[in-house]
Structures are given as structure tokens and as C-alpha cells.
Write a protein that holds these residues in place. Structure first.
Motif, PDB file in Angstrom:
ATOM      1  N   ARG A  88     -28.138  57.507  53.443  1.00  0.00           N
ATOM      2  CA  ARG A  88     -28.176  58.941  53.773  1.00  0.00           C
ATOM      3  C   ARG A  88     -29.207  59.682  52.919  1.00  0.00           C
ATOM      4  O   ARG A  88     -29.105  60.890  52.718  1.00  0.00           O
ATOM      5  N   GLN A 143     -30.765  62.990  54.114  1.00  0.00           N
ATOM      6  CA  GLN A 143     -29.939  64.206  54.243  1.00  0.00           C
ATOM      7  C   GLN A 143     -30.317  65.206  53.154  1.00  0.00           C
ATOM      8  O   GLN A 143     -30.628  64.820  52.023  1.00  0.00           O
ATOM      9  N   GLY A 196     -21.960  65.619  54.810  1.00  0.00           N
ATOM     10  CA  GLY A 196     -22.992  66.103  55.738  1.00  0.00           C
ATOM     11  C   GLY A 196     -22.863  67.593  56.032  1.00  0.00           C
ATOM     12  O   GLY A 196     -23.841  68.244  56.368  1.00  0.00           O
TER      13      GLY A 196
END
Ligand code: COA
Ligand code: AMP
Length: 630
Positions: free
Chosen positions: A66, A69, A273
Motif C-alpha cells: 500500500r 496510498q 485507507g
């Protein structure tokens, strides 16, 4: 599962509850047990584990794929800047900064003071310390150099990381001269200072002591995460007590990781997220827990906001940031909403933005008055949750855990105890009182993970401040009650701490400054009710018998003195000269009665008062500045 089920599950087996929560953390060496009883009412969590905070807050998200992100959104209406930093960028920046600190001798256990405004580099500095196992202590920018010096002498930092300046509306805060003065005042001297030069003000560096943030990172080897013991202090955060000497609240590494991570879903109702925004400052506990650590540990996107609720540029700033950055959970102080409401009572600015991404709002730091909550609910059409906590606990003692279950909101109550907290309302003798009755709010020991295990270098003060009054309990310093449904109500402090614009301040500390003025023989500072800031300090001065100085000269001087010794954040603007102070026969100043008179609320003549006529003089004096009007 309902809130009741979760709370019961914790109560039936607290250690199993927290061991399960600990599974969400990446351990270098997992804990074999949750709680260690150190005797004498002292406890530690996950002490035998090894773990690194920065790994959990940054690297592991990159390892999990991730990295792209966004980790941090910097939004600064003051400088007209917006910037995003992804998790992989954050990892690289923090590893390099940590490498540079290591190259200059910073190791596990060394203290590093961070004196920075709301820029992403403040979070990077915190994380770089965590990466090395160094213990950071962030000092709020609104404090004067004397306060910084007190913290330098207590924490004895090997390094100080500071920005060249901070920016308040219409005013540059000259951090570097304040830092230089603090180092001059302090007995302890850091080995070196790292200065982050902002373009708004470039500071002069002291040869041999100061290094430039960018320059000292050039060509260094990035640092890996250093695993530390679960009970290794992650940081020291100084907070106001009853005197001018602040208390160094410590947070242990493992407990902080486990508890903060647990709160993100269960209380704040966000998933990895999601964008989470706490509009506070890194200098306060809210900034430590909910701007920096919790959102990052949980894999959220956090927002570093450099601005004010109003005036940067208008009362629509909050709604712009929420709508532009897709904020799901928003956390602020009631005073900030009061400021917005005062400028935009009908919500015209709210209507300008699409805030449909916002699912819930959280308020803390001071009592949330029902008017403000109702206004926010009506404007935003989402649950507005009051929750109660302290620097000492690092996360909320009582809340409405939306991620578990939305409990009915009762205005005036921060709802119910969170797992980990067994709240009792005690009378003076330490006996629990009935529902609906007022008393001191205490928490049965042990406190949960993520709370303070002790004070920095001050275990005796920890025991005398929090543990000795009610044996077997932690004394919160707040007074209040529980109702028949177990809802908690926070009514007042039981000590000399006041809350000005959500900032915790010591009236005792202000009195120490006033008493230092050569014309002041005796003084008292009280916190009176303020429509915007919740409370405001007012000082009462009795001058030395020989002093014939004009009163307004002396009051001006003491106002200046508090600003220069404690800082602008004290918001100390009002002082009155009086002939005498109201006291009990044993000489205790009747501050509570003075507060009631100033606020115009009902009060009873204290039976122990020495001379009741003094209260008339106090009332008269307060009326000259618009108080005591009822
Ligand atoms: N650095 C330097 N000075 C600071 C500062 C900082 N980080 N933060 C505040 N100050 C100064 C202010 O400029 C002000 O100075 P002044 O006397 O020259 O005007 C003084 O400290 C008092 O600050 P504050 O009480 O916060 O008032 P304000 O005028 O800056 O803001 C509100 C008024 C209503 C906007 C304010 O109540 C607010 O929103 N505060 C933030 C609430 C908050 O986030 N609290 C944290 C707990 S969650
Ligand atoms: P601080 O350590 O700066 O977070 O201040 C903690 C103190 O602020 C608490 O002890 C309370 O007195 C007050 N406080 C924080 N949150 C609330 C709340 N939700 N309601 C009432 N008082 C609060």
C-alpha cells in the motif's frame, strides 16, 4: 457484538481482550503476556515484547503493497500550500532523517525535543525518533522560551529538532530566537539542533551547534527500524499540573500501538485507507495520538492542517478541507465549533461544500456544551460525538464507540466507559456514590494499554498526583457523575487546572509568574466561564504595602509577564488589583467562590470564610471588567 458485549468481554478477561487486540500489530518478538504487575500499584503492558512504532506506522503498509496510498495530506491555508506524501515517500523520508540523526549520535533511549508547527516534517521528526527508539518530546509552539527551557532541563535532550518559524494569522512566531533563548536559559545543553528552514523566515544557524534539516541528511545511510522493549518509552509529553513545573507524561511503545490501533475502528469507525482528520496540534496529546500515530498505525490517511477554524480565510475552512480531501471522521475541540458557529450561525458556509463524505464528528479537550453539539448535528447531519480523555490516558476514557454500536446520544455526556476503563465516582472518603450523585471520577487500576505508566523521572510525583488519594484507583482530577444507564458526565476539575480554548493550563503556574512581579505581595488566578474559549484566566493582585504604582501599569506588566514566561497560549489578558483576597480562617484562598461570583452563578457564603466583606470588594472589581453581572 453490542457495546455491552464488548465491554463485558473486556471485564471478564482484560488480558485476553488486549492480547487479542495485540494481534493487529507487527511484533519483532510477540508478547507472551499482556500485563506485568510491578507492585505498589504500578503496571506495564506487553513488557516482554519487542516492537517498533515506526515499522507499524509506516513500513508495514509499504511492505503490504500500500506504499502508493497517501499517508499525510498537508493543507495550509496560512501559506496557501497543499501537498500529499505517500506511505512509500514517508518511509524513505523518515528512514533518511533517522539515518542522519543516527550519524550524529542519536540512539535508542536518547531524548529529542521537537519544537515545530503544523508541517508534515513535525510528524516525520516524531517517526524518525520512533524508528531509532529515541524518545521524543514535542513542545507546543504557543509556549514561551522559559517553558521550553523547563522541558529541556527535565528531558535532557541530546538533540532538538525545530522549525525556523511558525505562522499564526497575521504574525510570524519566531521559533529560532525562542529556541536560542531557551537553550541559554536551560542548564542542560543539547549536543546539536536540527533546523527546518521555512521560506517564510530563514533563521540564522549557530556554527558548531545547529545543522540544516536538508543539509545534514545529505548522503547519509537510511536507518532501519530498531526493535525496542514493549515498555520502552515512546515519548514524553509535558502537561499542566497544579504548579509551574509540568508533568512529563510517558507513553510506552507497545501499549500505545495496541490501544491506538484498537480505537480507530471501534471508536472512530474508519477502515484502513479512509481519511481521518484531527484538527489539533502536534504539541498536544490529540496531535500525538490522532494526527500522527493512530491513523498511521491503522493505515489511514491523516491530515496536517496549518490554519484556524475561522479567519484562514473564513468560517468555511473546515468544510472545504473535509470535502476536498474526502474526510470520513473529523475530530476537533468544541471551542473551534463555537468560533465557527459565531461567524456562521445559519451554516451558510456549510452549504457551500459537499460534505457527504463525512460520517461522524468527535469533540474533546473540554466540556462540549449542548448548544454547540446540536448546532453541529443540524449543520452536518451526522452524529456529533463528545468523548472524554486526558493527556495522561492518550485515548478516550469515555466515548460513543460508533464502530461497535451507535449508542443514544445524551447531550452533556461523553457517553460510556471504553473497554479498559472501570470508572467509579467516589466521595471524599473514597466510597462509590450512587448514580446521579457528584463525586471525584476515578478509574480502577490497572489502567489499560496506551495510558501513562508513570511520569518521566518522577515516580513519587506520579504516585502522589494520581494514586495516593484513592488507593487502588487512578484519580482523574475531574469531578462528575454517572447516571442510571452508566453514562458519564464530566462537570469540573478538582484541581487548579483550567481549560482555555481546549488548551490545558495551570492557574498555579500563572500565580507563580504573577508572584514574581516586584510589586505583587499576593495573588490568585481563577478560570471564569467564557462563551468562546470555555474558560479564561483572570488574575487578582494585592500590591506590596509600599507600592504606589498606578494599578493599570502593574496589570499591564503582569499580562506581559505571563505572555513572556508561559506564552501567548495562556491567553492571560485580564488582571485586577484588589486590597485583599477572600480566604478561609486557615488562610486558603476561596477561588471557587470567586469563580461563582465572576460567572454570576449561585453560590453559598462559605462557613469558614474569614471576612465576608471582602467578597463585596471582589464583586465590585469584577464588575469593572464586565463580570459578576447577574
Ligand atoms: N504557536 C504560537 N502561538 C500560538 C499557537 C501556536 N501553535 N497557537 C495559539 N497561539 C497563540 C494565538 O496566536 C493567540 O495569540 P494572541 O494572544 O497573540 O492572539 C494565543 O496563543 C491564544 O490562542 P488560542 O486560545 O488558541 O486562541 P486563537 O485566537 O488562536 O484561536 C480559536 C481562537 C477560537 C480559533 C481557538 O479557540 C481554537 O480553535 N483553538 C484551537 C483548539 C484546539 O485545537 N485545541 C486543542 C485541543 S484538541
Ligand atoms: P488534556 O490533558 O489537555 O487533554 O486535558 C484533559 C482535561 O480536559 C480533562 O481532565 C477534562 O478536564 C477536560 N476534558 C477533556 N475532554 C473532555 C470532555 N469531553 N468533556 C469534559 N471535559 C473534558
Amino acid at each position: 457484538m453490542s457495546y455491552q458485549d464488548v465491554y463485558e468481554r473486556w471485564k471478564n478477561d482484560p488480558e485476553a481482550f488486549w492480547m487479542q487486540a495485540a494481534e493487529a500489530i507487527d511484533w519483532h518478538t510477540p508478547p507472551t503476556k499482556a500485563l506485568s504487575d510491578k507492585g505498589d500499584h504500578l503496571y506495564e503492558w506487553f513488557a516482554d515484547a519487542k516492537v517498533n512504532t515506526c515499522w507499524n506506522a509506516v513500513d508495514r503498509h509499504v511492505e503490504a503493497g500500500r506504499g502508493e496510498q497517501t499517508a499525510i495530506i498537508y493543507d495550509s491555508p496560512i501559506t496557501h500550500t497543499k501537498r500529499e506524501i505517500s506511505y512509500v515517500e514517508l518511509r524513505n523520508r523518515v528512514a533518511t532523517l533517522a539515518g542522519a540523526l543516527r550519524a550524529k549520535g542519536i540512539e535508542k533511549g536518547d531524548r529529542v525535543i521537537i519544537y515545530m508547527p503544523m508541517v508534515p516534517e513535525a510528524l516525520e521528526a516524531m517517526l524518525a525518533c520512533s524508528r531509532l527508539g529515541a524518545i521524543h518530546s514535542v513542545v507546543f509552539g504557543g509556549f514561551a522560551s522559559n517553558e521550553l527551557a523547563v522541558r529541556i532541563d527535565d528531558a535532557k535532550p541530546k538533540a532538538i529538532i525545530a522549525a525556523s518559524c511558525g505562522l499564526e494569522p497575521g504574525r510570524v512566531v519566531h521559533y529560532k530566537p525562542l529556541l536560542d533563548e531557551a537553550i541559554d536559559l536551560a542548564a542542560h545543553k543539547p549536543d546539536f539542533c536540527v533546523i527546518f528552514q521555512r521560506e517564510q523566515e530563514v533563521a540564522e544557524l549557530k556554527e558548531g551547534r545547529d545543522v540544516n534539516w536538508h543539509g545534514f541528511q545529505y548522503g547519509v545511510e537510511p536507518a532501519e527500524c530498531v526493535p525496542v522493549e514493549g515498555n520502552h518509552p515512546s515519548y514524553i509529553l509535558y502537561t499542566s499540573g497544579t504548579t509551574g513545573q509540568p508533568k512529563g507524561v510517558i507513553r510506552h511503545t507497545a501499549g500505545q500501538l495496541v490501544a491506538l490501533n484498537w480505537t480507530m475502528k471501534n471508536i472512530y469507525n474508519v477502515d484502513p485507507g479512509d481519511v481521518f482528520w484531527a484538527a489539533s496540534d502536534v504539541g498536544w496529546v490529540v496531535g500525538h495520538s490522532y494526527i500522527c500515530y493512530a491513523p498511521l498505525i491503522h493505515g489511514n490517511t491523516t491530515i496536517v492542517f496549518e490554519g484556524k477554524p475561522v479567519g484562514t480565510p473564513d468560517a468555511g475552512t473546515f468544510w472545504r478541507v473535509i470535502s476536498e480531501h474526502n474526510v470520513k471522521s473529523f475530530f476537533t475541540a468544541p471551542t473551534a465549533f463555537r468560533a465557527v458557529k459565531r461567524e456562521d450561525p445559519a451554516g451558510e458556509y456549510v452549504a457551500k461544500y459537499d460534505t457527504s463524505c463525512l460520517k461522524q464528528v468527535y469533540l474533546a479537550g473540554e466540556r462540549a456544551d449542548p448548544d454547540t453539539i446540536v448546532w453541529a448535528q443540524e449543520q452536518l447531519k451526522v452524529p456529533v460525538i463528545d468523548h472524554w480523555w486526558q493527556t495522561e490516558t492518550g485515548w478516550s476514557i469515555a466515548a460513543n464507540p460508533l464502530g461497535i454500536e451507535e449508542l443514544p446520544i445524551k447531550l452533556g455526556s461523553p457517553t460510556v466507559p471504553m473497554p479498559g476503563y472501570d470508572i467509579e465516582i467516589l466521595d471524599e472518603g473514597g466510597h462509590p456514590v450512587a448514580a446521579g450523585e457528584l463525586g471525584a471520577i476515578a478509574i480502577k487500576l490497572p489502567l489499560p494499554p496506551g495510558t501513562l505508566p508513570t511520569l518521566w523521572n518522577a515516580e513519587d510525583r506520579f504516585k502522589s498526583s494520581y494514586l495516593s488519594h484513592f488507593p487502588g484507583y487512578y484519580e482523574t482530577g475531574d469531578a462528575g457523575m454517572k447516571d442510571e444507564d452508566g453514562y458519564v458526565y464530566i462537570m469540573a476539575r478538582t484541581d487548579d487546572v483550567i481549560n482555555v480554548a481546549g488548551h490545558r493550563l495551570s492557574t498555579g503556574g500563572m500565580e507563580e509568574v504573577l508572584a514574581g512581579h516586584p510589586d505583587v505581595a499576593e495573588c490568585a488566578v481563577i478560570g471564569v466561564t467564557d462563551q468562546l474559549k470555555g474558560q479564561m484566566p483572570i488574575g487578582f493582585l494585592c500590591l506590596n504595602a509600599g507600592s504606589n504604582r498606578p494599578h493599570d501599569e502593574v496589570t499591564k506588566e503582569v499580562v506581559g509577564l505571563v505572555r513572556s514566561k508561559i506564552g501567548p497560549v495562556a491567553a492571560f489578558k485580564l488582571a485586577l488589583v484588589v486590597d485583599r483576597l477572600p480566604k478561609t480562617r486557615s488562610g486558603k484562598i476561596l477561588r471557587g467562590t470567586m469563580v461563582s461570583i465572576a460567572d454570576g452563578t449561585e453560590w453559598k457564603m462559605p462557613a469558614t470564610i474569614d471576612d465576608p466583606t471582602i467578597l463585596d470588594e471582589i464583586t465590585e472589581a469584577l464588575r469593572t471588567i464586565g463580570y459578576a453581572s447577574a
